[in-house]
Design an enzyme around this catalytic site. Sequence first.
Site, PDB file in Angstrom:
ATOM      1  N   ASN A 251      -8.131   3.627   9.898  1.00 38.20           N
ATOM      2  CA  ASN A 251      -8.954   2.565  10.452  1.00 38.20           C
ATOM      3  C   ASN A 251      -8.117   1.490  11.126  1.00 38.20           C
ATOM      4  O   ASN A 251      -8.617   0.710  11.919  1.00 38.20           O
ATOM      5  CB  ASN A 251      -9.814   1.955   9.339  1.00 38.20           C
ATOM      6  CG  ASN A 251     -10.852   1.011   9.881  1.00 38.20           C
ATOM      7  OD1 ASN A 251     -11.453   1.254  10.916  1.00 38.20           O
ATOM      8  ND2 ASN A 251     -11.068  -0.091   9.183  1.00 38.20           N
ATOM      9  N   GLY A 252      -6.818   1.460  10.820  1.00 39.05           N
ATOM     10  CA  GLY A 252      -5.947   0.484  11.463  1.00 39.05           C
ATOM     11  C   GLY A 252      -5.447   0.916  12.823  1.00 39.05           C
ATOM     12  O   GLY A 252      -4.893   0.112  13.569  1.00 39.05           O
ATOM     13  N   GLY A 254      -3.981   4.633  15.333  1.00 36.50           N
ATOM     14  CA  GLY A 254      -3.494   6.003  15.329  1.00 36.50           C
ATOM     15  C   GLY A 254      -1.991   6.074  15.202  1.00 36.50           C
ATOM     16  O   GLY A 254      -1.265   5.105  15.425  1.00 36.50           O
ATOM     17  N   LYS A 270       3.003   4.121  17.167  1.00 39.87           N
ATOM     18  CA  LYS A 270       2.177   3.608  16.079  1.00 39.87           C
ATOM     19  C   LYS A 270       1.259   2.527  16.631  1.00 39.87           C
ATOM     20  O   LYS A 270       1.732   1.532  17.190  1.00 39.87           O
ATOM     21  CB  LYS A 270       3.066   3.055  14.968  1.00 39.87           C
ATOM     22  CG  LYS A 270       2.332   2.778  13.682  1.00 39.87           C
ATOM     23  CD  LYS A 270       3.315   2.564  12.536  1.00 39.87           C
ATOM     24  CE  LYS A 270       2.584   2.494  11.207  1.00 39.87           C
ATOM     25  NZ  LYS A 270       3.544   2.382  10.066  1.00 39.87           N
ATOM     26  N   ASP A 380       6.748   0.907  -0.445  1.00 37.19           N
ATOM     27  CA  ASP A 380       5.732   1.947  -0.273  1.00 37.19           C
ATOM     28  C   ASP A 380       6.350   3.335  -0.415  1.00 37.19           C
ATOM     29  O   ASP A 380       6.090   4.237   0.382  1.00 37.19           O
ATOM     30  CB  ASP A 380       5.066   1.803   1.103  1.00 37.19           C
ATOM     31  CG  ASP A 380       3.735   2.550   1.185  1.00 37.19           C
ATOM     32  OD1 ASP A 380       3.149   2.852   0.131  1.00 37.19           O
ATOM     33  OD2 ASP A 380       3.296   2.835   2.321  1.00 37.19           O
TER      34      ASP A 380
END
Length: 904
Positions: A251-252, A254, A270, A380
């Site tokens: 949703n942020g 591709g 990005k 992350d």
Amino acid sequence: MHRRRTEPAGIAEGATVDERYDNYCAADRLFYDSLGSAVAQPAFAAAERDVPAGWRREPLDDWLIHAPEGGSLPQQGWKIHVSATLANAERVLDAVWAYCVPRGLSFKFLRGPRTLLLRNSKYASRSASGKFVTIYPRDTAELELACKELDALLAGEDGPYILSDLRYGAGPVHVRYGGFARRYCLSPDGQVVPAIADGAGTLVPDRRDPVFHLPDWVTLPDFLAPHLAARGATSTTEVPYRIEKVIHFSNGGGLYVGRDLRTDTEVVLKEARPHAGLDADGVDAVARLEREAAALRRLADLPKVPAVHDEFALGEHRFLALEFIEGRALNKVVVDRYPLIDADATQADRAAYADWARDVLTQVEAIVAAIHERGLVYGDLHLFNIMVRPDDRVALVDFEVAAPIEGHRRPGLRNQGFAAPGDRTGPAVDRYALACLRLALFLPLTQLVRIAPDKAAHLADVIAESFPVPRPWLAEAVAEITGTAAPGPEAARTEAREAGIKTEAAGSPAADPRRYDLDGDWPDVRRRIATAILASATPDRDDRLFPGDIAQFHTGGLNLAHGAAGVLHALAVSGAGRRPEHEDWLVRRATAPASGTRLGFYDGLHGVAYALEHLDRRSDALDVLDICLRQPWAELDLSLASGLSGIALNLAELAGRTGETGLRDAADKVTAVVVERLADDPGPDISGGRNPYAGLLRGRTGPALLLLRLHELTGDPALLDHAATALRQDLRRCAVRPNGALEVNEGWRTMPYLGQGSVGIGLVLDQYLRHRADERFAEASAGVRRAARSPFYAQSGLFAGRAGIIAYLATLTDDPRQRRELDAQLRRLAWHALPYGGGTAFPGEQLLRLSMDLGTGSAGVLLALAAARHDEPVTLPFLAPLAGAPRLPRTGEGDPDRTHHGRR
């Protein structure tokens, strides 16, 4: 059947994230839940406001609907969506309220900021993201006026672009043609989906793709034409890059493989959308992209992180061009190498894997240490963000949550299988993730540690028994996960409050290694699982009685697969007893079903009727069945789960049990439609997606089971012929793996499981072979048995996990080799066992939360264990002859009633 090398399912789906599940983890720490159902959630002031005189308010999932009393709307038409950010949502909502109420315009809005954040989060549905307020104009003239006036009223207000809609102007107002009323139809792949009527009045899917779509029979109003033209004005030809491949959408934005046309350099592009892709802190994708670029420039001297190639904008979207790193994500490489997938892997194979895995870990530890030396926390670390080059050198990617050590706070985005507890900050966040990685490389079940931290010690024991790695080396990881740095009870409660989690002392997991033991006395094991299931019951809720899969929020909380009917059925047939008060809860809601309740056997009211009949509540069962018989069924698919095969089997079973000939006539009528439609088998030899499915629940094996059972009732050989046709159609979509295992071919992976894999096909193949010899079917059956031998299955559930493998193996115990395999699978089931409510429970799909339902959770595990260990024969519905049918014929290799742990 054909030979094909694809990813095996055992670890593949454990390494594949279904991002829908993340949004159902925010409301409760232990169970999947909807924020709309959560007891405590901050609400917008408008949600607490008195309803205007002459208006009514109605809750619907995450929404609050406001409409004039006595007003009417068309069933479909143009609707207006208004988007907003967390910062301006209250202001936008107040303005829309003040506009709509005096004009009598019906509208709905999301209840609170937490729901708005999740709807706009990174892994939210791209087609629904951004929709904050929905307004329902009564006609095109009202649509035009409202768009014009709202655009002026909300000028200057920010909001994410709604991908499914056409934007009006440059503000937060968007429009889309779609349904107003709740109507449903079948999609081309057999799913029940929201519907609108086409030009001929036929219900068709109301498409909600993440791209604006105008139905063929709808004319775009003239006033929207300039806005459609403006939508296409931005083009990728404005930048010196060509997109060559899509890696991933969120949703942020591709993630793409691209090429710099100036230098012919391959890059990764990005994309970041403004005000979208929010993390838990409300930070959007653009801010994270800027943060990632800054972090990577700070780490530019490290060869094992991607270099920044360029930054640029295209329209409102921001892009970061990064060095292309040749290789594959670590989770994919593990799939290829992991020896516990293969029952025939040797000790040498396991030793070689251990050497490789420890080398990978050493490299990752060195990269993380270098990042810390430069003053950053990576934040992350997990299997998807570690790239392995062809020469096994490692690199890290995705630095969007990397942040300075000084003043560090827990990242707003995190992988739940590696995310540190709330009290870990700075380098401790990465140390925790490295400890999880140490375990996950050998047993990729670290999601369970998030639910019950003391599970880490149990996983380490399993690893030490399976691989030649030192116990002290594993103990270091366990100490990092569960040691003094782990949060105490008060810290856990604080974390829960911050996340909006409802905490219940009775339901909090507690360390008790004995609860992982499933080899003990069967009555004790049954009692422990039943205790956990019953401790989770929420009879005060209308939407569900027992927590289960996220499908509860789409198919309802009543059905066999994911609702109360399946849980109560499993408790009863396993000998765990009945609960009249819970049965009453089910009956009250099933005899007055909500709009949109489905009819199918596993996903709807037919399964509820079946369960009630087998709970000795015949009158209630017939009342539910009467509701079913008044509904149209001809357009349903052929499946056992939701379609005609399950319905016909249920009608035939209840006809045999009740003696009502009308039910048998109805079963024959439905069966005739199944036979007629069997000849139509389109699509390639691949299961799922936009292709027909294979397997017991959604494939042609369900119709085969129906035809086999009716052949046993009637003796009609033509029905057996049709059953063979259906089985051959599913075998078309199977592949033989290099080890000889037959699994359903999904194109990119192969599946052995009971629901949509080969084990479900094997159950029906074996029953067919009791009636008629068939060399091809016998060969396929042998391949299925090999598919049920893997030491590792990522999940424990009945439909897509180890419990389904156990239910299958429980039918084969005349063969001593299969009995030994069954015993081994029963022992390994403890790998997933978790403490809950004084008993033992199991995680659902994706392993992120516990589940109590039949299809994915503890009730399904209980049913599978009963199939192997209970004193009375236990099977899934319809896997024994129907009521009134003769016994199955004997095979040449033992009694088909088989032996279960010493009983006959």
